[in-house]
Enzyme design. Structure first.
Site, short mmCIF file in Angstrom:
data_model
loop_
_atom_site.label_atom_id
_atom_site.label_comp_id
_atom_site.label_asym_id
_atom_site.label_seq_id
_atom_site.Cartn_x
_atom_site.Cartn_y
_atom_site.Cartn_z
N HIS A 1 0.85 -1.20 0.00
CA HIS A 1 0.00 0.00 0.00
C HIS A 1 0.88 1.25 0.00
O HIS A 1 1.21 1.81 1.04
CB HIS A 1 -0.93 0.01 1.21
CG HIS A 1 -2.07 0.98 1.07
ND1 HIS A 1 -3.39 0.58 0.99
CD2 HIS A 1 -2.10 2.32 0.98
CE1 HIS A 1 -4.17 1.64 0.87
NE2 HIS A 1 -3.40 2.72 0.87
N HIS B 1 1.39 4.83 -2.58
CA HIS B 1 0.95 5.60 -3.74
C HIS B 1 2.12 6.28 -4.44
O HIS B 1 3.08 6.70 -3.79
CB HIS B 1 -0.09 6.64 -3.32
CG HIS B 1 -1.36 6.05 -2.82
ND1 HIS B 1 -2.37 5.66 -3.66
CD2 HIS B 1 -1.77 5.74 -1.57
CE1 HIS B 1 -3.37 5.15 -2.95
NE2 HIS B 1 -3.03 5.19 -1.67
N HIS C 1 -9.71 0.64 -2.10
CA HIS C 1 -9.64 1.28 -0.79
C HIS C 1 -11.02 1.21 -0.12
O HIS C 1 -12.05 1.25 -0.79
CB HIS C 1 -9.29 2.76 -0.95
CG HIS C 1 -7.83 3.03 -1.17
ND1 HIS C 1 -7.11 2.42 -2.15
CD2 HIS C 1 -6.98 3.87 -0.52
CE1 HIS C 1 -5.86 2.86 -2.11
NE2 HIS C 1 -5.75 3.75 -1.13
N GLU D 1 -11.47 3.21 6.01
CA GLU D 1 -10.66 4.11 6.83
C GLU D 1 -11.49 5.33 7.19
O GLU D 1 -11.73 5.61 8.36
CB GLU D 1 -9.38 4.54 6.10
CG GLU D 1 -8.51 5.44 7.00
CD GLU D 1 -7.24 5.91 6.34
OE1 GLU D 1 -6.20 5.97 7.02
OE2 GLU D 1 -7.28 6.27 5.15
N ASP E 1 1.31 4.03 2.80
CA ASP E 1 0.31 4.89 2.19
C ASP E 1 0.96 6.06 1.44
O ASP E 1 1.26 5.93 0.26
CB ASP E 1 -0.68 5.39 3.26
CG ASP E 1 -2.04 5.76 2.69
OD1 ASP E 1 -2.21 5.66 1.47
OD2 ASP E 1 -2.93 6.13 3.48
N ASP E 2 1.18 7.18 2.11
CA ASP E 2 1.75 8.38 1.48
C ASP E 2 2.81 8.99 2.39
O ASP E 2 2.54 9.93 3.13
CB ASP E 2 0.66 9.41 1.21
CG ASP E 2 -0.35 8.95 0.19
OD1 ASP E 2 0.03 8.75 -0.98
OD2 ASP E 2 -1.53 8.77 0.55
#
Length: 343
Positions: free
Chosen positions: A14, A16, A199, A202, A280-281
């Site tokens: 996961h 990006h 996704h 969350e 994630d990011d």
């Protein structure tokens, strides 16, 4: 002394594309493009994020600023190379990098060349010690027909090794779009041999997760952490063999949970869930893959349980069998080395 987390073999499922870049790279690219950026992108902690629509708008605005300097072939290749290098340094053996090529298409002549550039560089960044594959993700903010187009493009580049597309996702604000309207795109991707990795779970809770499970037949849930709020739903997901891509750092940064101690990772594991931790990011949330394992340690997971998370990350990935087998053996060795030191 070597950090044991960096020597634990793991798969990263996961991450990006734009969000993978470092702040230093972002500064370089902004200077080259002559673009001014918010100082929030370079702060130690991004403030003002929250799981409501206002907080998500703030997050998306920052992300879009960063994405706006990713212009052209060489810049895209740089991000792929640097994502691979950062993952290698943290003990990652396999990375499934997620990208929506639509965002980068204007600078390289279309979505097909945009995807092919990323795939080519992912192939070049891979070797016998590390492999990178791609997840093509549609956006909830665009029309479902766009998602079908991306699914067909993804299937044309489907494969089972580095430099191929291995999954199809759905990202952006969970409150946007009708999940059922994206089902056709996921059918196209699934028939083409791709994993279904949308996704969900969350920003929104169990009811939204339930609709994703029923409409999109996921192999993995991107996040899915809030399934822990509904024991029956969690049991259904676990029984169906659906994996979770849990990102504790982003959960806290977005205000889904007030701090790491409240992230219900243990609840998922106790229910028998297969979990892979993800960053994630990192550009926005300032935590990388290794940090997620350290967070798990803060939640009380033992060395053996951290090894279990690493095993799960490969088990629910699209990594080739040879990669999984080697990783399994090296995870055993990592665990044995820790036990020997403890003696």
């Amino acid at each position: 002394m070597t950090d044991p987390i960096t020597t634990l073999p793991k798969a990263h499922l996961h991450l990006h594309f734009t969000g993978s870049m470092s702040a230093d790279t972002l500064k370089d690219l902004a200077a080259e493009a002559g673009v001014g950026l918010s100082e929030q992108l370079f702060a130690d902690t991004v403030t003002g994020l929250s799981p409501d629509e206002r907080g998500w708008f703030r997050f998306q605005r920052l992300y879009d600023m960063a994405r706006g300097v990713v212009r052209g072939d060489e810049v895209m290749r740089r991000l792929v190379r640097e994502a691979a290098a950062a993952d290698r340094a943290e003990g990652s053996r396999w990375l499934e990098l997620q990208v929506d090529p639509t965002s980068y298409a204007p600078y390289v002549g279309g979505i097909t060349p945009a995807l092919e550039i990323i795939l080519d560089e992912a192939r070049q960044a891979s070797d016998e010690d590390f492999g990178m594959a791609i997840v093509v993700a549609a956006s909830r903010t665009r029309h479902p027909l766009d998602a079908r187009m991306l699914a067909r493009l993804a299937v044309r580049h489907a494969g089972d090794g580095p430099g191929t597309v291995v999954g199809f996702g759905l990202s952006n604000d969970e409150r946007r779009g009708d999940t059922a309207e994206f089902a056709r795109a996921f059918d196209i991707a699934r028939r083409g041999g791709l994993l279904s990795v949308p996704h969900g779970g969350e920003l929104l809770g169990p009811e939204h997760i339930r609709s994703i499970v029923h409409e999109l037949a996921p192999d993995r849930l991107g996040h899915g952490i809030r399934a822990g709020e509904d024991p029956a739903l969690l049991e259904e997901i676990v029984s169906a063999g659906i994996g979770f891509e849990v990102c504790p750092g982003s959960n806290v940064s977005l205000g889904v949970y007030p701090d790491i101690d409240h992230v219900p990772l243990r609840r998922l594991l106790d229910a028998g869930a297969a979990v892979a931790l993800g960053a994630d990011d990192p550009l926005i949330f300032h935590t990388r893959l290794g940090d997620q394992y350290r967070f798990a340690g803060e939640l009380g997971l033992s060395r053996s349980e951290l090894a279990g998370l690493a095993r799960s990350s490969f088990a629910i990935s699209a990594a080739p069998e040879a990669v999984r087998t080697r990783a399994e053996a090296d995870i055993d060795a990592w665990l044995a080395a820790g036990e020997k030191r403890a003696d």
